[in-house]
Write a protein that holds these residues in place. Structure first.
Motif, PDB file in Angstrom:
ATOM      1  N   GLY A   1      46.634  43.956  40.895  1.00  0.00           N
ATOM      2  CA  GLY A   1      46.464  43.287  39.622  1.00  0.00           C
ATOM      3  C   GLY A   1      47.465  43.804  38.606  1.00  0.00           C
TER       4      GLY A   1
ATOM      5  N   TRP B   1      53.572  42.891  36.147  1.00  0.00           N
ATOM      6  CA  TRP B   1      53.327  42.450  37.522  1.00  0.00           C
ATOM      7  C   TRP B   1      54.009  43.355  38.526  1.00  0.00           C
ATOM      8  CZ3 TRP B   1      49.594  39.270  39.006  1.00  0.00           C
ATOM      9  CH2 TRP B   1      48.954  38.569  37.995  1.00  0.00           C
TER      10      TRP B   1
ATOM     11  N   LYS C   1      40.812  37.538  41.348  1.00  0.00           N
ATOM     12  CA  LYS C   1      40.994  38.978  41.166  1.00  0.00           C
ATOM     13  C   LYS C   1      41.937  39.280  40.005  1.00  0.00           C
ATOM     14  CE  LYS C   1      42.747  43.075  43.643  1.00  0.00           C
ATOM     15  NZ  LYS C   1      43.301  43.558  44.946  1.00  0.00           N
ATOM     16  N   THR C   2      43.020  38.522  39.899  1.00  0.00           N
ATOM     17  CA  THR C   2      44.031  38.813  38.883  1.00  0.00           C
ATOM     18  C   THR C   2      43.793  38.096  37.558  1.00  0.00           C
ATOM     19  OG1 THR C   2      45.475  37.054  39.748  1.00  0.00           O
ATOM     20  CG2 THR C   2      45.786  39.280  40.631  1.00  0.00           C
ATOM     21  N   HIS C   3      43.024  37.007  37.582  1.00  0.00           N
ATOM     22  CA  HIS C   3      42.750  36.232  36.362  1.00  0.00           C
ATOM     23  C   HIS C   3      41.254  35.945  36.265  1.00  0.00           C
ATOM     24  CE1 HIS C   3      47.016  35.489  37.214  1.00  0.00           C
ATOM     25  NE2 HIS C   3      47.166  35.162  35.939  1.00  0.00           N
TER      26      HIS C   3
END
Length: 252
Positions: free
Chosen positions: A109, A166, A210-212
């Motif tokens: 993430g 990122w 998971k990331t957003h």
């Protein structure tokens, strides 16, 4: 390529082809495995969790198409001989390989570069770049023997246009795009081989969640919405198209 938005795959597009799909247990990998099977391919299902692969296997069985093969394998811990074992197993059990979709991915993430440890860098590179590059190499004899073989790599918007926070994931995906361009040039005299990268973009998938985590999920595209593009680049209609990096959002 210009008419990809209107592309319609023939119902037997992938008949008699053997295709390996990594990260096939969920999300885009699952959707692609089912789509490829629907259009006639024998699918090798790769993933870490057997129970997820078994569910995809059952979905494919329900289609009444070719029986899929389950191949659980952990890219995080793999070394050279483990990748070679995959190629050897495909050769001995199926005798051919006509395509690979590299969908398996890993990210911690968003985080600043200063927080990346060496171990995190190694893990991100291993799963997102080194594993697919090595799998391509060990499977190359099988792919060369195919009359029409396609490799699809998966890039990411943050690798295509690197942006803050990122980190290693963006670096690995930028590496994927470089690999595609280099490999396509090296295969210029091999018309039966091609390699391209697809950028899924915002899609409702476990990795995106998971990331957003704060996104409104029902506003996102579903993995199935991208399958026209995934079918085109895996099937014979994309013969002669190689070294491209394509955003699925632009051609849907």
């Amino acid at each position: 390529m210009n008419n990809l938005k209107n592309y319609q795959a023939d119902k037997d597009l992938l008949s008699e082809r053997v295709i390996l799909v990594t990260g096939a247990g969920q999300g885009i990998g699952r959707a692609a495995a089912i789509a490829y099977a629907t259009y006639g391919a024998t699918i090798i299902l790769h993933g870490r969790k057997v129970e997820k692969l078994e569910r995809v296997y059952d979905d494919i069985q329900a289609l009444g198409r070719e029986e899929a093969i389950i191949f659980p394998f952990d890219f995080e811990k793999a070394v050279e001989k483990d990748f070679q074992a995959i190629a050897d197993a495909i050769a001995s059990q199926l005798g051919r390989l006509d395509g690979i979709l590299h969908n398996a991915a890993f990210t911690f993430g968003p985080m600043p570069l200063e927080n990346h440890t060496l171990e995190q860098w190694q893990l991100i590179m291993q799963v997102n770049l080194l594993a697919p590059a090595t799998l391509n190499r060990v499977c190359l004899p099988l792919l060369k023997a195919s009359s029409d073989a396609s490799i699809i790599m998966t890039s990411d918007t943050h690798g295509h246009e690197p942006s803050a926070y990122w980190g290693g994931f963006a670096v690995a995906k930028a590496g994927v795009e470089a690999l595609v361009k280099i490999q396509s040039q090296e295969w210029e005299l091999l018309p039966n081989l091609r390699i391209n990268a697809l950028i899924p973009g915002p899609v409702h998938s476990p990795q995106r969640t998971k990331t957003h985590p704060g996104e409104i999920k029902h506003l996102l595209l579903q993995p199935q919405d991208l399958m026209r593009t995934y079918l085109f680049f895996m099937g014979p209609d994309s013969r002669g198209v190689s070294g491209k990096v394509v955003s699925c959002q632009d051609v849907r």
